[in-house]
Design a protein around this motif. Structure first.
Motif, mmCIF file in Angstrom:
data_model
loop_
_atom_site.group_PDB
_atom_site.id
_atom_site.type_symbol
_atom_site.label_atom_id
_atom_site.label_comp_id
_atom_site.label_asym_id
_atom_site.label_seq_id
_atom_site.Cartn_x
_atom_site.Cartn_y
_atom_site.Cartn_z
ATOM 1 N N PHE A 269 0.832 -1.203 0.000
ATOM 2 C CA PHE A 269 0.000 0.000 0.000
ATOM 3 C C PHE A 269 0.870 1.258 0.000
ATOM 4 N N ALA A 270 1.866 1.296 0.883
ATOM 5 C CA ALA A 270 2.781 2.451 0.922
ATOM 6 C C ALA A 270 3.556 2.569 -0.384
ATOM 7 N N ALA A 271 3.996 1.447 -0.919
ATOM 8 C CA ALA A 271 4.774 1.457 -2.162
ATOM 9 C C ALA A 271 3.978 2.063 -3.307
ATOM 10 N N VAL A 272 2.754 1.633 -3.443
ATOM 11 C CA VAL A 272 1.918 2.100 -4.557
ATOM 12 C C VAL A 272 1.563 3.574 -4.397
ATOM 13 N N ILE A 273 1.147 3.967 -3.223
ATOM 14 C CA ILE A 273 0.739 5.363 -3.013
ATOM 15 C C ILE A 273 1.922 6.310 -3.191
ATOM 16 N N LEU A 274 3.071 5.969 -2.639
ATOM 17 C CA LEU A 274 4.247 6.827 -2.794
ATOM 18 C C LEU A 274 4.695 6.880 -4.257
ATOM 19 N N ALA A 275 4.626 5.758 -4.942
ATOM 20 C CA ALA A 275 4.985 5.723 -6.364
ATOM 21 C C ALA A 275 4.053 6.617 -7.177
ATOM 22 N N GLN A 276 2.761 6.568 -6.869
ATOM 23 C CA GLN A 276 1.798 7.404 -7.579
ATOM 24 C C GLN A 276 2.095 8.890 -7.361
ATOM 25 N N ILE A 277 2.355 9.263 -6.130
ATOM 26 C CA ILE A 277 2.634 10.669 -5.815
ATOM 27 C C ILE A 277 3.904 11.135 -6.533
ATOM 28 N N CYS A 278 4.956 10.338 -6.454
ATOM 29 C CA CYS A 278 6.225 10.713 -7.080
ATOM 30 C C CYS A 278 6.113 10.748 -8.607
ATOM 31 N N GLY A 279 5.483 9.733 -9.188
ATOM 32 C CA GLY A 279 5.351 9.672 -10.637
ATOM 33 C C GLY A 279 4.530 10.816 -11.207
ATOM 34 N N ARG A 280 3.391 11.067 -10.596
ATOM 35 C CA ARG A 280 2.549 12.168 -11.070
ATOM 36 C C ARG A 280 3.250 13.506 -10.835
ATOM 37 N N GLY A 281 3.959 13.615 -9.714
ATOM 38 C CA GLY A 281 4.719 14.841 -9.431
ATOM 39 C C GLY A 281 5.809 15.089 -10.464
ATOM 40 N N ILE A 282 6.495 14.026 -10.872
ATOM 41 C CA ILE A 282 7.529 14.145 -11.903
ATOM 42 C C ILE A 282 6.908 14.593 -13.229
ATOM 43 N N PHE A 283 5.774 14.021 -13.571
ATOM 44 C CA PHE A 283 5.101 14.406 -14.813
ATOM 45 C C PHE A 283 4.725 15.894 -14.766
ATOM 46 N N LEU A 284 4.154 16.328 -13.666
ATOM 47 C CA LEU A 284 3.766 17.727 -13.511
ATOM 48 C C LEU A 284 5.001 18.628 -13.591
ATOM 49 N N GLY A 285 6.063 18.241 -12.894
ATOM 50 C CA GLY A 285 7.294 19.032 -12.915
ATOM 51 C C GLY A 285 7.918 19.097 -14.299
ATOM 52 N N ALA A 286 7.933 17.970 -15.005
ATOM 53 C CA ALA A 286 8.492 17.930 -16.358
ATOM 54 C C ALA A 286 7.679 18.805 -17.303
ATOM 55 N N ALA A 287 6.358 18.787 -17.146
ATOM 56 C CA ALA A 287 5.504 19.636 -17.986
ATOM 57 C C ALA A 287 5.782 21.107 -17.698
ATOM 58 N N ALA A 288 5.944 21.455 -16.431
ATOM 59 C CA ALA A 288 6.226 22.848 -16.065
ATOM 60 C C ALA A 288 7.560 23.313 -16.645
ATOM 61 N N LEU A 289 8.559 22.426 -16.621
ATOM 62 C CA LEU A 289 9.888 22.780 -17.128
ATOM 63 C C LEU A 289 9.952 22.879 -18.647
ATOM 64 N N THR A 290 9.067 22.170 -19.325
ATOM 65 C CA THR A 290 9.150 22.102 -20.792
ATOM 66 C C THR A 290 7.984 22.769 -21.509
#
Length: 194
Positions: A126-147
């Motif tokens: 449960f912790a693995a999946v939730i943390l992965a979701q937060i980090c992955g979506r955060g990376i996508f959002l950050g990458a979109a902001a940078l590019t």
């Protein structure tokens, strides 16, 4: 977790590699097929809402660990793109492909970091999946902001898609760990004290 199950069974190194490659290929195939089913049933909005490729990648990370999970994360959208391009309808679209490859690789790496903990106690999924979701979506959002100055994606657009996909993320935050816990019980011999 898969590595631990193979080690417990004294599987040889060569056979481990073969089995890991086979399981990873099956997970990638599921990550390619599942979005096709969702898109046929619900159209593109169904894909944005339910995020069907994410589920197999999250399971792959938890099950296979960081290294093999990373391969699953990178190859799932790439294989999907090439197969669906040959059919005339690329999914994901070319402009989105690098973002999805980055995001799903982060999903797999973060969930893969929990593999040993999940082997000891399946509830860690449960912790693995939730943390992965937060980090992955955060990376996508950050990458979109940078590019956003040279890509068709803006941080605002991606934030809207993240909000739309919350339903799929919430379902996967329950479904993926349950699948991992069941898989763990099948793979790892439980002590009587567990």
């Amino acid at each position: 977790m898969f590595e631990n199950a193979l080690t417990i069974r004294n599987v040889s190194y060569g056979k481990k590699i073969t089995l890991k490659a086979f399981v990873s290929t099956c997970i990638i195939a599921l990550a390619v097929a599942l979005p096709q089913v969702v898109h046929m049933a619900m159209g593109q909005p169904g894909g944005v809402k339910w995020l069907p490729m994410y589920l197999p990648v999250l399971i792959g990370g938890c099950l296979m660990g960081v290294k093999w999970g990373s391969v699953i994360g990178v190859l799932s959208p790439l294989v999907s793109f090439f197969i669906t391009s040959a059919m005339g309808n690329p999914m994901p679209m070319a402009a989105r492909l690098p973002f999805m490859m980055l995001e799903l690789t982060v999903f797999a790496i973060v969930s893969g970091l929990f593999t040993k903990k999940i082997s000891e106690n399946g509830a860690w999924a449960f912790a693995a999946v939730i943390l992965a979701q937060i980090c992955g979506r955060g990376i996508f959002l950050g990458a979109a902001a940078l590019t956003e100055s040279f890509t068709p994606f803006t941080a605002k657009m991606i934030w809207g898609q993240i909000q739309t996909g919350f339903t799929g993320l919430a379902l996967q935050a329950v479904l993926a760990p349950v699948i991992i816990i069941v898989t763990r019980k099948l793979l790892i011999k439980e002590d009587q004290n567990d």
